[in-house]
Write a protein that holds these residues in place. Structure first.
Motif, PDB file in Angstrom:
ATOM      1  N   GLU A  19       0.831  -1.212   0.000  1.00  0.00           N
ATOM      2  CA  GLU A  19       0.000   0.000   0.000  1.00  0.00           C
ATOM      3  C   GLU A  19       0.864   1.260   0.000  1.00  0.00           C
ATOM      4  OE1 GLU A  19      -0.423  -2.660   1.963  1.00  0.00           O
ATOM      5  OE2 GLU A  19      -2.396  -3.404   1.311  1.00  0.00           O
ATOM      6  N   LEU A  20       1.941   1.246   0.778  1.00  0.00           N
ATOM      7  CA  LEU A  20       2.844   2.401   0.793  1.00  0.00           C
ATOM      8  C   LEU A  20       3.547   2.575  -0.549  1.00  0.00           C
ATOM      9  CD1 LEU A  20       4.349   2.056   4.372  1.00  0.00           C
ATOM     10  CD2 LEU A  20       2.787   3.833   3.545  1.00  0.00           C
ATOM     11  N   VAL A  23       1.033   4.224  -2.756  1.00  0.00           N
ATOM     12  CA  VAL A  23       0.893   5.649  -2.438  1.00  0.00           C
ATOM     13  C   VAL A  23       2.094   6.427  -2.981  1.00  0.00           C
ATOM     14  CG1 VAL A  23       0.824   7.351  -0.554  1.00  0.00           C
ATOM     15  CG2 VAL A  23      -0.615   5.307  -0.453  1.00  0.00           C
ATOM     16  N   LEU A  26       1.637   6.780  -6.644  1.00  0.00           N
ATOM     17  CA  LEU A  26       0.598   7.772  -6.922  1.00  0.00           C
ATOM     18  C   LEU A  26       1.134   9.197  -6.772  1.00  0.00           C
ATOM     19  CD1 LEU A  26      -2.453   6.122  -5.165  1.00  0.00           C
ATOM     20  CD2 LEU A  26      -2.328   6.746  -7.585  1.00  0.00           C
ATOM     21  N   LEU A  27       1.817   9.460  -5.662  1.00  0.00           N
ATOM     22  CA  LEU A  27       2.355  10.802  -5.431  1.00  0.00           C
ATOM     23  C   LEU A  27       3.342  11.205  -6.521  1.00  0.00           C
ATOM     24  CD1 LEU A  27       2.891  10.662  -1.558  1.00  0.00           C
ATOM     25  CD2 LEU A  27       1.143  11.963  -2.799  1.00  0.00           C
ATOM     26  N   TYR A 142      -0.703  -4.008  -6.680  1.00  0.00           N
ATOM     27  CA  TYR A 142      -1.712  -3.056  -7.155  1.00  0.00           C
ATOM     28  C   TYR A 142      -1.305  -2.446  -8.494  1.00  0.00           C
ATOM     29  CZ  TYR A 142      -2.954  -3.485  -2.256  1.00  0.00           C
ATOM     30  OH  TYR A 142      -3.262  -3.987  -1.021  1.00  0.00           O
TER      31      TYR A 142
END
Length: 149
Positions: A19-20, A23, A26-27, A142
């Motif tokens: 998940e990190l 993220v 994404l950033l 993901y």
């Protein structure tokens, strides 16, 4: 004597690691894609700056660099062709750092500081792209999982 260094395969088996990683992608990717979108929204203004900096074919350069940023950024976000996406971003960011943000040749202190800030942003962005490139051949959590390698 130094212990022998060994590499281990990339693992996402610690809590929230996948998940990190998502993220972070994404950033990084959305920010670059947004920057690329800005290239298309202000082609004339950016082409003028590119011409001022001495880039050949400034309008084409702005459009091409915008495309690299959008496609590369979105590729990192969704995990599609991550080696190509991250590699393209790394090359672009390093090249544009030197070609567009040559703070060392600026006399005005305020302009020099602005160019140095932009140069450093491109350099640390290239560092992130290189880190993603290093793990681009492994399975990303993901992610679409499309790739050449």
């Amino acid at each position: 004597m130094l212990a022998e260094l060994a590499t281990t395969p990339l693992q996402f088996d610690t809590p929230f690691a996948g998940e990190l990683f998502l993220v972070g992608r994404l950033l990084f990717g959305v920010t670059l894609a947004f920057m690329g979108l800005n290239h298309f929204l202000d082609v004339d203004g950016m082409a003028g700056y590119a011409e001022f900096k001495g880039l050949p074919a400034p309008r084409f350069s702005v459009i091409a660099s915008g495309l690299v940023l959008v496609v590369g950024g979105l590729g990192v976000v969704v995990g599609a062709f991550p080696v190509v996406a991250a590699g393209g971003l790394a090359v672009f960011l390093l090249g544009s750092a030197v070609a567009m943000h040559d703070f060392w040749s600026i006399d005005d202190p305020e302009d020099r500081q602005n160019e140095m800030t932009s140069f450093l942003k491109n350099v640390y962005g290239a560092g992130a792209a290189l880190a993603l490139l290093a793990v681009g051949g492994t399975a990303w959590p993901y992610a679409l999982g499309l790739g050449l390698f």
